[in-house]
Design an enzyme around this catalytic site. Structure first.
Site, short mmCIF file in Angstrom:
data_model
loop_
_atom_site.label_atom_id
_atom_site.label_comp_id
_atom_site.label_asym_id
_atom_site.label_seq_id
_atom_site.Cartn_x
_atom_site.Cartn_y
_atom_site.Cartn_z
N MET A 24 -66.79 -19.22 -10.44
CA MET A 24 -67.95 -20.02 -10.96
C MET A 24 -68.85 -19.93 -11.21
O MET A 24 -69.78 -19.25 -10.06
CB MET A 24 -67.27 -21.38 -10.39
N ASN A 25 -69.77 -19.77 -12.42
CA ASN A 25 -71.40 -19.98 -12.45
C ASN A 25 -72.04 -21.40 -12.72
O ASN A 25 -71.27 -22.18 -12.95
CB ASN A 25 -71.91 -18.48 -12.04
N ASP A 26 -73.18 -21.05 -13.15
CA ASP A 26 -74.08 -21.94 -14.29
C ASP A 26 -73.63 -23.63 -14.13
O ASP A 26 -72.46 -23.34 -15.07
CB ASP A 26 -74.47 -21.28 -15.02
N TRP A 43 -67.32 -12.18 -10.88
CA TRP A 43 -68.01 -12.20 -12.88
C TRP A 43 -67.10 -11.11 -13.76
O TRP A 43 -66.77 -10.44 -12.74
CB TRP A 43 -69.60 -12.23 -12.39
N PHE A 55 -72.11 -16.95 -22.91
CA PHE A 55 -73.24 -17.57 -22.02
C PHE A 55 -73.59 -18.87 -21.73
O PHE A 55 -73.28 -19.55 -22.76
CB PHE A 55 -74.19 -15.98 -21.77
N SER A 56 -74.46 -18.97 -20.77
CA SER A 56 -75.34 -20.23 -20.97
C SER A 56 -75.48 -21.13 -21.62
O SER A 56 -76.21 -20.43 -22.73
CB SER A 56 -75.61 -20.07 -19.60
N ASP A 66 -79.39 -18.59 -22.83
CA ASP A 66 -78.88 -20.03 -22.59
C ASP A 66 -80.07 -20.71 -22.58
O ASP A 66 -81.03 -21.48 -22.61
CB ASP A 66 -79.93 -19.71 -20.26
N TRP A 72 -76.80 -15.54 -7.02
CA TRP A 72 -76.65 -14.15 -7.14
C TRP A 72 -76.66 -12.96 -6.06
O TRP A 72 -77.88 -12.39 -5.20
CB TRP A 72 -77.41 -13.16 -8.58
C1 FRU Z 1 -77.28 -16.90 -14.50
C2 FRU Z 1 -76.82 -16.37 -15.90
C3 FRU Z 1 -77.21 -16.33 -17.44
C4 FRU Z 1 -76.27 -16.37 -18.13
C5 FRU Z 1 -74.79 -16.72 -17.36
C6 FRU Z 1 -74.22 -15.53 -17.10
O1 FRU Z 1 -76.97 -17.14 -14.13
O2 FRU Z 1 -77.16 -14.91 -15.64
O3 FRU Z 1 -78.23 -16.09 -17.46
O4 FRU Z 1 -76.40 -16.38 -19.43
O5 FRU Z 1 -75.78 -16.56 -16.09
O6 FRU Z 1 -73.12 -15.75 -16.49
#
Ligand code: FRU
Length: 494
Positions: free
Chosen positions: A44-46, A70, A105-106, A173, A310
C-alpha cells in the site's frame, strides 16, 4: 456522454482473489495495526479518492496486490461510516488500458449527478528508465454505488502536459474539486529544470479540461517535483498541500527523503495563480507522505496520509505486507498554521480507562496499568524547573528497546528517537515546540508498529513507524529534575 468501456476486469478479479488468499496467511501478525488502515495483504502507498459519498467515507489507496513491493498500481478500497471502523471492499481499479497499462497512479474522487467519479493518472513506461521514459495522462472512472468502477471511453481526458516550462512526462496525481459550478483539478508537475510546481485545470463537465495556469511553483529549496497536490478552502483561506520530492535538510527540518506540507494563501480563480506564504510541514516525524483531504457532511476538512516513507526499510515486507495510513486528522487554521487533531470519533475505540493525577516524576517512573502496544495516552506535564523530560514508549527492558520522546528546555525542542525501537530504520526527528504556561500537552496513539504524537493541541504532530518485539509494551516517564504530570489518561484501543 459517450458510451463507457465495458471492462471485463479479469485482472481485477485475479488480483482480488490473490489478496484474499494472502490475507488469511498474514492476519494476526504482531506488527499488523489494530485500528489503522493497512492493506489486506501486500503493498500500500498513497491515500487516493478520499471522499464522503452517500453517507459513508470511502478511501482508496495505491495498491500492489501481488507482492509487498511497489509494482503496477491498482486502487485498493476501504469504507467506513465513522472514520473509525473500516471495511475492506474489492479492488476498485486495475491497470490494463493503453493509457494506464503500467499503473493506475494516484488521484482523487468527486460526486457528480449522484455518481462517484475517480480522476487518476494513467502511467505508461515507454522505456527502461522510469524517471525519463514515462507517459502520464489523466483518466476518469465512474461508479453508481461507489464500489464497481468503469473507466470512461473518453480516456485519457487530459492527454498531455501543457506547453510551457512544464516537464512533459512528470504530470500526475490530480485532485479535483468544484467551485461555483465549474470543476477544477490541481496536478503535480515540475519545470523543465526540475523545480516542483502545481498546475491548475478547469472543466465544465469533468471530461473536457483546459489548462488555466501554473498555480504555484517552488523556488529555492522546494523540491524537484511536487507530488500529490491537494487544494481546499479552510477557515477563510486557501490551502495548497503538496509533497515536494527531494528538499534538502535545513537545520532540524527536512530530514526525510521527501516532505509533505502546505502553503496558505488566496487563489485567483481568473488567473489561476495562488499568492501564498511560506512552506510549512504537516508532520514532523519520519513517516508521513502524500496526504489527501476531503470535506464531509459536517463541513469538516479531514486528512489522511500514507504512514511510511519511500526508500525507508519496511520490515513487514518479509511478513507479506507493507504500508499503513495515518489516523484521520481534523484540520483547522490557527495563527497562520494548520493544526491537526485526531477526529473525535476515534474516542469510540477507547476502553479500560486508567487515570492518574498529580504524579511527581524525577528520574524514571513506570505506573501501574500504564502500558500497551495499541493504546492512547493523554497527558499534561508541568515542566516545573526540569531541563529535560519526556516519555519512553514500546519499552522492552530485556532487549533494550524503547522509542523515546524528549523535551529539552534550552532549545525548546521535542525529539522523537527511534534508534532503539527494534527492527527497521532508526533516526531522530525534531520540532521546535514552545511550552504553554510551562506545560506540554501530549496525545500519543500507539498501534503495534506506529506511534503518532499530537503535541500542544495538534500544533505539532510527529509520526513514526516502529518495529519492536512483541514484549515491548512498557511505558516510562522521565525527568532530570521534578516534573508534575498534572493528569494522565490511558485507554486500550480496540
Ligand atoms: C507518491 C507517488 C505518486 C504516484 C504514486 C505511484 O507517493 O509517487 O506521485 O502517483 O506514488 O504509486
Amino acid at each position: 456522454m459517450k458510451k463507457t468501456v465495458n471492462h471485463m476486469d479479469n485482472n481485477l478479479e485475479t488480483a482480488q482473489q490473490f489478496v484474499e488468499e494472502m490475507n488469511k496467511k498474514i492476519s494476526g501478525h504482531p506488527w499488523r495495526p489494530v485500528y489503522h488502515v493497512s492493506p489486506p495483504a501486500n503493498w500500500m502507498n498513497d491515500p487516493n479518492g478520499f471522499c464522503f459519498f452517500k453517507g459513508e467515507y470511502h478511501l482508496f489507496y495505491q495498491h500492489h496486490p501481488f507482492s509487498p513491493e511497489w509494482g503496477p498500481m491498482y486502487w485498493g478500497h476501504v469504507k467506513s461510516k465513522d472514520l473509525v471502523f473500516w471495511e475492506h471492499l474489492p479492488i476498485a481499479l486495475a491497470p490494463g488500458e493503453a493509457y494506464d497499462k503500467n499503473g493506475c497512479f494516484s488521484g482523487s474522487a468527486i460526486e457528480k449527478d449522484g455518481k462517484l467519479y475517480i480522476m487518476y493518472t494513467g502511467n505508461v513506461w515507454t522505456g527502461p528508465d522510469h524517471d525519463k521514459d514515462l507517459q502520464q495522462t489523466q483518466a476518469l472512472a465512474v461508479s453508481d454505488n461507489g464500489v464497481r468502477f468503469t473507466k470512461l471511453a473518453e480516456n485519457p481526458v487530459i492527454a498531455a502536459a501543457p506547453e510551457g516550462d512544464i516537464h512533459p512526462h512528470h504530470f500526475r496525481d490530480p485532485k479535483v474539486w468544484e467551485h461555483e459550478g465549474q470543476y477544477y483539478a490541481v496536478i503535480g508537475s515540475k519545470t523543465k529544470t526540475n523545480q516542483g510546481q502545481a498546475l491548475l485545470f478547469r472543466s465544465p463537465d469533468l471530461i473536457n479540461w483546459e489548462f488555466v495556469n501554473v498555480m504555484a511553483k517552488g523556488e529555492g529549496n522546494f523540491g524537484f517535483m511536487w507530488e500529490c497536490p491537494d487544494f481546499f478552502h479552510l477557515d477563510g483561506q486557501d490551502v495548497l498541500v503538496m509533497s515536494p520530492q527531494g528538499m534538502k535538510p535545513e537545520g532540524i527540518y527536512y530530514h526525510n527523503l521527501h516532505q509533505s506540507g502546505y502553503v496558505i494563501g488566496t487563489l485567483n480563480y481568473e488567473t489561476g495563480q495562488l499568492s501564498h506564504g511560506p512552506f510549512q510541514l504537516l508532520d514532523y516525524g519520519f513517516d508521513f507522505y502524500a496526504p489527501q483531504t476531503t470535506i464531509d457532511n459536517k463541513g469538516r476538512r479531514i486528512l489522511i496520509a500514507w504512514m511510511d516513507m519511500w526508500e525507508s526499510p519496511m520490515p513487514t515486507q518479509s511478513c507479506g505486507w507493507a504500508g499503513a495510513m495515518t489516523l484521520p486528522r481534523l484540520l483547522r487554521i490557527k495563527n497562520g498554521q494548520i493544526v491537526s487533531t485526531p477526529v473525535p470519533e476515534l474516542e469510540r475505540l477507547r476502553e479500560n480507562e486508567v487515570y492518574y493525577t498529580q504524579v511527581m516524576v524525577e528520574g524514571e517512573l513506570a505506573l501501574e496499568g500504564i502500558s500497551g502496544d495499541h493504546v492512547e495516552l493523554e497527558l499534561v506535564i508541568d515542566a516545573q524547573a526540569a531541563s529535560r523530560f519526556g516519555l519512553k514508549l514500546r519499552v522492552n527492558e530485556e532487549r533494550g528497546e524503547e522509542t523515546v520522546l524528549t523535551y529539552t528546555r534550552d532549545d525548546s525542542l521535542v525529539s522523537l528517537d527511534r534508534n532503539r525501537s527494534g527492527q527497521g530504520p532508526g533516526g531522530i526527528r525534531q520540532a521546535e515546540v514552545p511550552l504553554e504556561n510551562n506545560q506540554l500537552h501530549l496525545r500519543c496513539f500507539i498501534d503495534k508498529s506506529s506511534v503518532e504524537i499530537f503535541i500542544n493541541g495538534g500544533t505539532t504532530v510527529m509520526t513514526a513507524r516502529v518495529y519492536p518485539s512483541e514484549g515491548a509494551t512498557g511505558i516510562r516517564f522521565f525527568a532530570d529534575q521534578p516534573i508534575q504530570i498534572i493528569n494522565l489518561k490511558k485507554w486500550d484501543l480496540k
